[in-house]
Design a protein around this motif. Sequence first.
Motif, short mmCIF file in Angstrom:
data_model
loop_
_atom_site.label_atom_id
_atom_site.label_comp_id
_atom_site.label_asym_id
_atom_site.label_seq_id
_atom_site.Cartn_x
_atom_site.Cartn_y
_atom_site.Cartn_z
N SER A 102 0.98 -1.50 -0.19
CA SER A 102 0.30 0.14 0.41
C SER A 102 1.24 0.84 0.14
O SER A 102 0.27 2.25 -0.31
CB SER A 102 -0.78 0.02 1.35
OG SER A 102 -0.32 0.06 2.60
N ARG A 103 2.32 1.37 0.12
CA ARG A 103 3.20 2.35 0.35
C ARG A 103 4.04 2.05 -0.47
O ARG A 103 4.72 2.97 -0.91
CB ARG A 103 2.92 2.67 1.50
CG ARG A 103 2.66 2.33 2.89
CD ARG A 103 3.52 2.60 4.07
NE ARG A 103 2.79 2.97 5.04
CZ ARG A 103 3.22 3.21 6.28
NH1 ARG A 103 4.53 2.89 6.80
NH2 ARG A 103 1.97 3.23 7.34
N SER A 104 4.31 1.41 -1.71
CA SER A 104 5.27 1.58 -2.99
C SER A 104 4.63 0.83 -3.76
O SER A 104 3.83 0.43 -3.95
CB SER A 104 6.56 0.56 -2.70
OG SER A 104 5.68 -0.67 -2.11
N LYS A 105 5.34 1.87 -5.20
CA LYS A 105 4.58 0.96 -6.23
C LYS A 105 5.58 1.18 -7.21
O LYS A 105 6.16 2.36 -7.23
CB LYS A 105 3.54 2.02 -6.54
CG LYS A 105 2.31 2.20 -8.48
CD LYS A 105 1.58 2.71 -8.16
CE LYS A 105 0.81 2.94 -9.17
NZ LYS A 105 0.22 4.24 -9.90
N ILE A 106 5.75 1.28 -8.60
CA ILE A 106 6.02 1.26 -9.23
C ILE A 106 5.67 0.90 -10.31
O ILE A 106 4.39 0.56 -11.20
CB ILE A 106 7.37 0.45 -10.09
CG1 ILE A 106 8.43 -0.15 -9.15
CG2 ILE A 106 8.09 0.20 -11.53
CD1 ILE A 106 9.68 -1.21 -9.30
N ASN A 107 5.88 2.42 -11.01
CA ASN A 107 4.80 2.37 -12.46
C ASN A 107 5.93 3.21 -13.54
O ASN A 107 7.15 4.25 -13.45
CB ASN A 107 4.43 4.31 -12.46
CG ASN A 107 3.62 4.90 -13.17
OD1 ASN A 107 4.00 5.43 -14.51
ND2 ASN A 107 2.35 4.51 -13.76
N ALA A 108 6.16 2.66 -14.96
CA ALA A 108 7.23 2.50 -16.25
C ALA A 108 5.69 2.67 -17.39
O ALA A 108 5.25 2.14 -17.74
CB ALA A 108 7.69 1.52 -16.40
N GLY A 109 6.49 3.61 -18.38
CA GLY A 109 6.15 3.88 -19.86
C GLY A 109 7.28 4.64 -20.98
O GLY A 109 7.58 5.04 -20.11
N ILE A 110 6.12 4.64 -21.58
CA ILE A 110 6.71 5.03 -22.48
C ILE A 110 5.15 5.45 -23.65
O ILE A 110 4.65 4.92 -23.60
CB ILE A 110 7.46 4.05 -24.08
CG1 ILE A 110 7.77 4.58 -25.04
CG2 ILE A 110 6.38 2.61 -24.23
CD1 ILE A 110 9.43 3.83 -25.64
N SER A 111 6.09 6.75 -24.30
CA SER A 111 4.86 7.53 -24.47
C SER A 111 6.24 7.97 -25.90
O SER A 111 7.08 8.49 -26.24
CB SER A 111 4.56 8.90 -23.99
OG SER A 111 4.17 9.89 -24.59
N LEU A 112 5.16 8.21 -27.04
CA LEU A 112 5.15 8.46 -28.64
C LEU A 112 4.86 9.57 -28.86
O LEU A 112 3.73 9.11 -29.12
CB LEU A 112 5.36 7.43 -29.77
CG LEU A 112 6.49 6.32 -29.26
CD1 LEU A 112 5.91 4.78 -29.81
CD2 LEU A 112 7.64 6.35 -29.41
N VAL A 113 4.61 10.61 -29.55
CA VAL A 113 4.03 11.78 -30.05
C VAL A 113 4.54 12.12 -31.67
O VAL A 113 5.74 12.52 -31.36
CB VAL A 113 4.64 12.74 -28.83
CG1 VAL A 113 3.42 14.23 -30.27
CG2 VAL A 113 3.30 12.90 -27.61
N HIS A 114 3.61 12.39 -32.13
CA HIS A 114 4.33 12.39 -33.64
C HIS A 114 3.18 13.62 -34.64
O HIS A 114 1.95 13.55 -33.59
CB HIS A 114 4.04 12.20 -34.78
CG HIS A 114 4.41 12.09 -36.27
ND1 HIS A 114 4.94 12.63 -36.65
CD2 HIS A 114 3.59 12.10 -37.17
CE1 HIS A 114 5.47 12.84 -37.39
NE2 HIS A 114 4.03 12.79 -38.27
N GLN A 115 3.80 15.11 -34.57
CA GLN A 115 3.21 16.26 -34.78
C GLN A 115 3.32 16.46 -36.51
O GLN A 115 4.14 16.39 -36.53
CB GLN A 115 2.96 17.54 -33.88
CG GLN A 115 3.12 16.78 -32.37
CD GLN A 115 3.62 17.79 -31.51
OE1 GLN A 115 4.45 19.00 -31.03
NE2 GLN A 115 2.24 18.33 -30.48
N LEU A 116 1.85 17.40 -37.11
CA LEU A 116 2.65 18.06 -37.85
C LEU A 116 1.43 19.09 -38.40
O LEU A 116 0.61 18.94 -37.29
CB LEU A 116 1.26 16.93 -38.61
CG LEU A 116 0.74 16.55 -40.40
CD1 LEU A 116 2.96 17.42 -41.38
CD2 LEU A 116 0.87 16.22 -41.42
#
Length: 186
Positions: A160-174
């Motif tokens: 309840s006191r420890s958590k891991i959060n990992a992620g990747i984000s990709l963005v393409h703009q035009l």
Amino acid sequence: FSSMQRSAQFKTSDRKWYSSTCLISRSSENDFLFETLDGQTERMTNAASSQAGIMQDIYRNFNNRLIVGAAFWYQINRREIPPSLTTKPSDIKQKDESIRSMITVQRLFSSNYRVSFRSAYFNDDFSYHDPEKVTSNIIDSEIKTGSINTELEYDHHFSSRSKINAGISLVHQLGSSINWNGDVRQ
């Protein structure tokens, strides 16, 4: 001001499905009377505005471990740009159009960890038109922007006191504009 607003929302859900649809509409003539700097009463011209849109969300829950959803939003705004008190009447108009869509998948593997995937598409079109300045191409403008955003995320709760959060984000703009040579990509 002759303003009118309308909206309607429809929702339905059960243990497996959720759906929400919302329709909106707003308009205003803005043709009010005003007093000029020299004391004459005149009616405001070229000041109307309107807005319309739809929002749709739909989600499906598969055995409380997998949730899949989609959302769509569309909105259009039209505005007439009124002249200032010291300029002559104008026919300047502006239009903004926006589309947003998203899909999401969330998988709960146990009470301790979850994987989420989201992908969204955004598109905006902006148009500003001054009929008196069409030949100069300085005042008239059309701008289009778009982006695709994709995310993958992992959450793991150790306690309840420890958590891991990992992620990747990709963005393409035009982006593109009639006032710029070529598209802009990022």
